[in-house]
Design an enzyme around this catalytic site. Structure first.
Site, PDB file in Angstrom:
ATOM      1  CG  MET A  30      -6.673   2.393   3.151  1.00 22.62           C
ATOM      2  SD  MET A  30      -5.775   3.830   3.764  1.00 22.62           S
ATOM      3  CE  MET A  30      -7.046   4.681   4.644  1.00 22.62           C
ATOM      4  N   GLY A  31      -9.038  -1.666   4.559  1.00 23.26           N
ATOM      5  CA  GLY A  31      -9.638  -2.536   5.570  1.00 23.26           C
ATOM      6  C   GLY A  31     -10.707  -1.816   6.374  1.00 23.26           C
ATOM      7  N   GLY A  36     -20.208  -0.187   2.470  1.00 22.73           N
ATOM      8  CA  GLY A  36     -19.733   0.562   1.304  1.00 22.73           C
ATOM      9  C   GLY A  36     -18.728  -0.276   0.526  1.00 22.73           C
ATOM     10  CG  HIS A  37     -14.864  -1.123   2.196  1.00 24.36           C
ATOM     11  ND1 HIS A  37     -14.914  -0.804   3.528  1.00 24.36           N
ATOM     12  CD2 HIS A  37     -13.934  -0.302   1.647  1.00 24.36           C
ATOM     13  CE1 HIS A  37     -14.047   0.166   3.783  1.00 24.36           C
ATOM     14  NE2 HIS A  37     -13.440   0.494   2.668  1.00 24.36           N
ATOM     15  CD  GLN A  61      -4.081   6.524   1.575  1.00 19.78           C
ATOM     16  OE1 GLN A  61      -3.627   5.774   0.722  1.00 19.78           O
ATOM     17  NE2 GLN A  61      -5.390   6.741   1.676  1.00 19.78           N
ATOM     18  CD  GLN A 153      -9.245   7.118  -2.915  1.00 16.95           C
ATOM     19  OE1 GLN A 153      -8.414   7.300  -2.050  1.00 16.95           O
ATOM     20  NE2 GLN A 153     -10.164   6.174  -2.813  1.00 16.95           N
ATOM     21  CG  MET A 184     -22.306   3.030   5.006  1.00 17.04           C
ATOM     22  SD  MET A 184     -22.427   1.376   5.616  1.00 17.04           S
ATOM     23  CE  MET A 184     -24.212   1.241   5.730  1.00 17.04           C
ATOM     24  CB  SER A 186     -13.024   2.823   7.875  1.00 20.05           C
ATOM     25  OG  SER A 186     -13.191   2.028   6.723  1.00 20.05           O
TER      26      SER A 186
HETATM   27  O1  PAF Z   1      -9.907   4.715  -0.405  1.00 14.83           O
HETATM   28  C1  PAF Z   1      -9.030   4.080   0.223  1.00 14.83           C
HETATM   29  O2  PAF Z   1      -9.356   3.243   1.068  1.00 14.83           O
HETATM   30  C2  PAF Z   1      -7.566   4.363  -0.047  1.00 14.83           C
HETATM   31  O3  PAF Z   1      -7.336   5.706  -0.281  1.00 14.83           O
HETATM   32  C3  PAF Z   1      -6.977   3.483  -1.169  1.00 14.83           C
HETATM   33  C4  PAF Z   1      -7.663   3.756  -2.508  1.00 14.83           C
HETATM   34  C5  PAF Z   1      -7.147   2.021  -0.809  1.00 14.83           C
HETATM   35  C6  PAF Z   1      -5.490   3.788  -1.334  1.00 14.83           C
HETATM   36  O4  PAF Z   1      -4.786   3.551  -0.172  1.00 14.83           O
END
Ligand code: PAF
Length: 286
Positions: A30-31, A36-37, A61, A153, A184, A186
């Site tokens: 989600m930017g 971590g990303h 969500q 998730q 970490m 967002s």
């Molecule tokens: O983990 C996230 O950032 C979100 O839940 C995802 C997997 C991109 C779905 O919107």
């Protein structure tokens, strides 16, 4: 890095790669990208010659009282980060490009979506499963990378892929932490200086839980009490849950007799943070 804003553009960019038989990896985000990303992107890079990142703040969500409007969207920074990481494609659609006027179909992974965060965020995991299924259909990746920070998730997505026979490999990636242990996220950027000092209490509590188990405690209740005390002492405004669950079913465990997942959601100020730790029956962390 190539940037696509529509589904058609993604398909056009990836078609030659698919035809050439090159493995495509997807990192859904989600930017507001952080280390971590970037760890997911790096892992993807080592396994896939084509790396796609999606940046989409999925409105479905977020609950009605959640932080959809406030959610950070530093798109220029994110694109620069993707460029630096050698990402091949960024998919950054507007909401209408993903959902059109409305969406009548949802994917629901029953049971696994219900406990933990699911209990406090009704509909959240249906929305996550639905957008992830859509992203898989749009990008058609061979592999997709998910951080263990959002452990529920990961479990939900893995089950969706198995149940629907989706042809994608789900690759779990370890939590990346700040030096003081804070996972970490967002959302860490919402924390005031004082809250930022306090928030590592969550990881301290997870470790305290692992230590109690390592010393031989088998009663999950007793471990939970110890963890909750540590989080409260660390200055949390509110504890949403402290749970010890089976790592596959996410069902509460009463007696610790095998591997478990220690899971926490707590507020520091008005910021909700989650974290978790895998522990085996001997108390070793994994
Ligand atoms: O983990 C996230 O950032 C979100 O839940 C995802 C997997 C991109 C779905 O919107």
């Amino acid at each position: 890095v190539r940037i696509a804003e529509t589904i058609a553009q993604v398909r056009e960019i990836l078609l030659p790669e698919r035809r050439a038989g090159r493995r495509i990896g997807l990192v859904p985000t989600m930017g507001a990208l952080h280390e971590g990303h970037y760890s997911l992107i790096k892992k993807c890079r080592t396994e896939c010659p084509v790396v796609a990142v999606s940046i989409f703040v999925n409105p479905l969500q977020f609950g009605p009282n959640e932080d959809l409007d406030a959610y950070p969207r530093p798109i220029e920074e994110d694109l620069a980060g993707c460029e630096e990481q050698g990402v091949d494609l960024v998919f950054r659609p507007q909401v209408a490009a993903v959902y059109g006027d409305s969406i009548l179909t949802t994917v629901q992974v029953r049971e696994l979506s219900e406990p933990l965060c699911g209990e406090h965020r009704p509909g959240h995991f249906d929305a996550v499963a639905t957008i992830v299924a859509k992203l898989f259909n749009i990008v058609q990746p061979d592999a997709a990378y998910f951080g263990e920070k959002d452990y529920q998730q990961l479990v939900v997505v893995r089950r969706m892929v198995a149940d629907l026979s989706l042809p994608v490999q789900i690759v779990p990636c370890p939590i990346v932490r700040e030096l003081d242990g804070l996972a970490m996220s967002s959302r860490n950027r919402y924390l005031s200086d004082e809250e930022r000092q306090q928030a590592p209490a969550i990881f301290a509590a997870l470790r305290a839980g692992a230590e109690v188990i390592a010393r031989g405690e088998r009663d999950a209740r007793a471990v939970i009490v110890r963890m909750a005390e540590r989080i409260r002492a660390g200055g949390a405004t509110r504890i949403e849950y402290v749970s010890i669950v089976d790592p596959r079913t996410l069902a509460d465990v009463a007696e610790i007799a095998g591997p478990v997942r220690l899971c926490v959601a707590a507020y520091f100020g008005s910021t909700r943070l989650i974290d978790n730790l895998g522990v085996d029956a001997g108390g070793s962390e994994h």
